[in-house]
Design a protein around this motif. Structure first.
Motif, PDB file in Angstrom:
ATOM      1  N   MET A   1       0.915  -1.220   0.131  1.00 15.16           N
ATOM      2  CA  MET A   1       0.004   0.021   0.061  1.00 15.16           C
ATOM      3  C   MET A   1       0.944   1.232  -0.077  1.00 15.16           C
ATOM      4  N   GLY A   2       0.576   2.042  -0.671  1.00 16.25           N
ATOM      5  CA  GLY A   2       1.180   3.540  -1.006  1.00 16.25           C
ATOM      6  C   GLY A   2       0.931   4.532   0.105  1.00 16.25           C
ATOM      7  N   ASP A   3       1.599   5.720  -0.025  1.00 11.43           N
ATOM      8  CA  ASP A   3       1.376   6.728   0.704  1.00 11.43           C
ATOM      9  C   ASP A   3       0.637   7.786   0.208  1.00 11.43           C
ATOM     10  N   PRO A   4      -0.165   8.601   0.679  1.00 12.24           N
ATOM     11  CA  PRO A   4      -0.698   9.829  -0.121  1.00 12.24           C
ATOM     12  C   PRO A   4       0.304  10.541  -0.894  1.00 12.24           C
ATOM     13  N   VAL A   5      -0.242  11.060  -1.943  1.00 15.13           N
ATOM     14  CA  VAL A   5       0.812  11.885  -2.947  1.00 15.13           C
ATOM     15  C   VAL A   5      -0.021  13.373  -2.724  1.00 15.13           C
ATOM     16  N   ARG A   6       0.923  14.288  -2.411  1.00 13.12           N
ATOM     17  CA  ARG A   6       0.784  15.768  -2.272  1.00 13.12           C
ATOM     18  C   ARG A   6       1.162  16.225  -3.464  1.00 13.12           C
ATOM     19  N   LEU A   7       0.065  16.791  -4.319  1.00 12.79           N
ATOM     20  CA  LEU A   7       0.505  17.308  -5.726  1.00 12.79           C
ATOM     21  C   LEU A   7       1.394  18.486  -5.710  1.00 12.79           C
ATOM     22  N   GLU A   8       1.005  19.428  -4.938  1.00 12.32           N
ATOM     23  CA  GLU A   8       2.018  20.513  -4.750  1.00 12.32           C
ATOM     24  C   GLU A   8       3.547  20.371  -4.648  1.00 12.32           C
ATOM     25  N   ASP A   9       3.713  19.250  -3.593  1.00 16.25           N
ATOM     26  CA  ASP A   9       5.062  18.559  -3.572  1.00 16.25           C
ATOM     27  C   ASP A   9       5.609  18.398  -4.864  1.00 16.25           C
ATOM     28  N   LYS A  10       4.790  17.428  -5.386  1.00 14.11           N
ATOM     29  CA  LYS A  10       5.334  16.923  -6.804  1.00 14.11           C
ATOM     30  C   LYS A  10       5.762  17.821  -7.810  1.00 14.11           C
ATOM     31  N   PHE A  11       4.837  18.843  -7.725  1.00 11.43           N
ATOM     32  CA  PHE A  11       4.758  20.114  -8.806  1.00 11.43           C
ATOM     33  C   PHE A  11       6.146  20.901  -8.689  1.00 11.43           C
ATOM     34  N   ALA A  12       6.509  20.799  -7.390  1.00 11.49           N
ATOM     35  CA  ALA A  12       7.717  21.764  -6.822  1.00 11.49           C
ATOM     36  C   ALA A  12       8.959  20.976  -7.110  1.00 11.49           C
ATOM     37  N   THR A  13       8.728  19.842  -7.715  1.00 11.72           N
ATOM     38  CA  THR A  13       9.978  19.090  -8.250  1.00 11.72           C
ATOM     39  C   THR A  13      10.591  19.156  -9.811  1.00 11.72           C
ATOM     40  N   PHE A  14       9.783  19.995 -10.297  1.00 13.34           N
ATOM     41  CA  PHE A  14      10.113  20.274 -12.066  1.00 13.34           C
ATOM     42  C   PHE A  14       9.442  21.452 -12.295  1.00 13.34           C
ATOM     43  N   SER A  15      10.156  22.089 -13.432  1.00  9.17           N
ATOM     44  CA  SER A  15       9.677  23.272 -14.066  1.00  9.17           C
ATOM     45  C   SER A  15       9.301  23.311 -15.476  1.00  9.17           C
ATOM     46  N   GLU A  16       9.893  22.019 -16.187  1.00 10.43           N
ATOM     47  CA  GLU A  16       9.741  22.088 -17.484  1.00 10.43           C
ATOM     48  C   GLU A  16       8.161  22.256 -17.760  1.00 10.43           C
TER      49      GLU A  16
ATOM     50  N   ALA B   1      -2.446  26.902 -23.616  1.00 11.66           N
ATOM     51  CA  ALA B   1      -2.486  27.562 -22.172  1.00 11.66           C
ATOM     52  C   ALA B   1      -2.320  29.194 -22.425  1.00 11.66           C
ATOM     53  N   ARG B   2      -3.230  30.051 -22.817  1.00 10.28           N
ATOM     54  CA  ARG B   2      -3.149  31.410 -23.336  1.00 10.28           C
ATOM     55  C   ARG B   2      -2.855  32.292 -22.328  1.00 10.28           C
ATOM     56  N   LYS B   3      -3.274  31.935 -21.052  1.00 17.85           N
ATOM     57  CA  LYS B   3      -3.242  33.058 -19.765  1.00 17.85           C
ATOM     58  C   LYS B   3      -2.219  32.848 -18.755  1.00 17.85           C
ATOM     59  N   GLY B   4      -1.132  32.301 -19.265  1.00 14.37           N
ATOM     60  CA  GLY B   4       0.041  31.845 -18.163  1.00 14.37           C
ATOM     61  C   GLY B   4      -0.114  30.443 -17.946  1.00 14.37           C
ATOM     62  N   GLU B   5       0.743  30.062 -16.962  1.00 18.96           N
ATOM     63  CA  GLU B   5       0.840  28.391 -16.711  1.00 18.96           C
ATOM     64  C   GLU B   5      -0.209  27.749 -16.182  1.00 18.96           C
ATOM     65  N   VAL B   6      -0.607  26.645 -16.545  1.00 19.53           N
ATOM     66  CA  VAL B   6      -1.551  25.836 -16.000  1.00 19.53           C
ATOM     67  C   VAL B   6      -0.988  24.670 -15.299  1.00 19.53           C
ATOM     68  N   LYS B   7      -1.529  24.177 -14.307  1.00 22.72           N
ATOM     69  CA  LYS B   7      -1.269  22.904 -13.663  1.00 22.72           C
ATOM     70  C   LYS B   7      -2.251  22.100 -13.927  1.00 22.72           C
ATOM     71  N   ALA B   8      -2.004  20.920 -14.569  1.00 20.77           N
ATOM     72  CA  ALA B   8      -3.019  19.736 -14.992  1.00 20.77           C
ATOM     73  C   ALA B   8      -2.649  18.527 -14.455  1.00 20.77           C
ATOM     74  N   LEU B   9      -3.919  17.697 -14.193  1.00 20.71           N
ATOM     75  CA  LEU B   9      -3.683  16.244 -13.918  1.00 20.71           C
ATOM     76  C   LEU B   9      -4.344  15.648 -15.161  1.00 20.71           C
ATOM     77  N   LEU B  10      -3.532  14.563 -15.578  1.00 21.86           N
ATOM     78  CA  LEU B  10      -4.059  13.746 -16.736  1.00 21.86           C
ATOM     79  C   LEU B  10      -3.976  12.309 -16.455  1.00 21.86           C
ATOM     80  N   LEU B  11      -4.926  11.658 -17.103  1.00 25.10           N
ATOM     81  CA  LEU B  11      -5.127  10.187 -16.955  1.00 25.10           C
ATOM     82  C   LEU B  11      -5.069   9.581 -18.221  1.00 25.10           C
ATOM     83  N   ASP B  12      -4.118   8.741 -18.581  1.00 25.47           N
ATOM     84  CA  ASP B  12      -3.818   8.074 -19.822  1.00 25.47           C
ATOM     85  C   ASP B  12      -3.498   6.610 -19.595  1.00 25.47           C
ATOM     86  N   PRO B  13      -3.693   5.824 -20.550  1.00 27.36           N
ATOM     87  CA  PRO B  13      -3.285   4.383 -20.438  1.00 27.36           C
ATOM     88  C   PRO B  13      -1.583   4.415 -20.271  1.00 27.36           C
ATOM     89  N   ALA B  14      -1.151   3.358 -19.326  1.00 27.92           N
ATOM     90  CA  ALA B  14       0.467   3.242 -19.178  1.00 27.92           C
ATOM     91  C   ALA B  14       1.080   3.593 -20.456  1.00 27.92           C
TER      92      ALA B  14
END
Length: 122
Positions: A1-16, A92-105
């Motif tokens: 069983m995994g741990d909860p994922v804090r999305l803001e922490d994950k976003f903080a690890t990259f800027s690309e 994304a016309r109005k600046g940066e967007v943070k998105a969650l995507l669901l795709d097949p592996a």
């Protein structure tokens, strides 16, 4: 069983931009997050693609096989599923967007492995 994922922490690890990061796997799918800004380019997939906007505003331009195009505008807290084989262009016309995507592996973000940015673990 995994741990909860804090999305803001994950976003903080990259800027690309337009470089998805995998934050979880579920039933043969990858839950990905991405920073989006500007245009991504027209493409399609052989599967449905889910966009959930966490911050910002994203236009998804669609070519649906009939005359003209349609634009779906998504704001924070809204989601949209692009149906399989529908040509689309996220913008994304109005600046940066943070998105969650669901795709097949292991599915390419451009619909074509030769031109895709491969999703990597966050």
């Amino acid at each position: 069983m995994g741990d909860p994922v804090r999305l803001e922490d994950k976003f903080a690890t990259f800027s690309e931009q337009w470089a998805p990061r995998i934050v979880a796997r579920y039933e043969g799918h990858e839950v990905r997050i991405a920073r989006l800004e500007g245009e991504f380019g027209w493409h399609s997939h052989d599967h449905d693609e889910l966009f959930l906007i966490l911050a910002g505003e994203l236009d998804i331009e669609l070519r649906e096989g009939k005359p003209g195009e349609r634009t779906v505008t998504l704001r924070e807290g809204e989601l949209f599923v692009v149906p399989r084989d529908t040509e689309h262009q996220p913008v994304a016309r109005k600046g940066e967007v943070k998105a969650l995507l669901l795709d097949p592996a292991e599915s390419p973000n451009t619909g074509d492995a030769a031109t895709a940015t491969q999703a990597v673990d966050a």
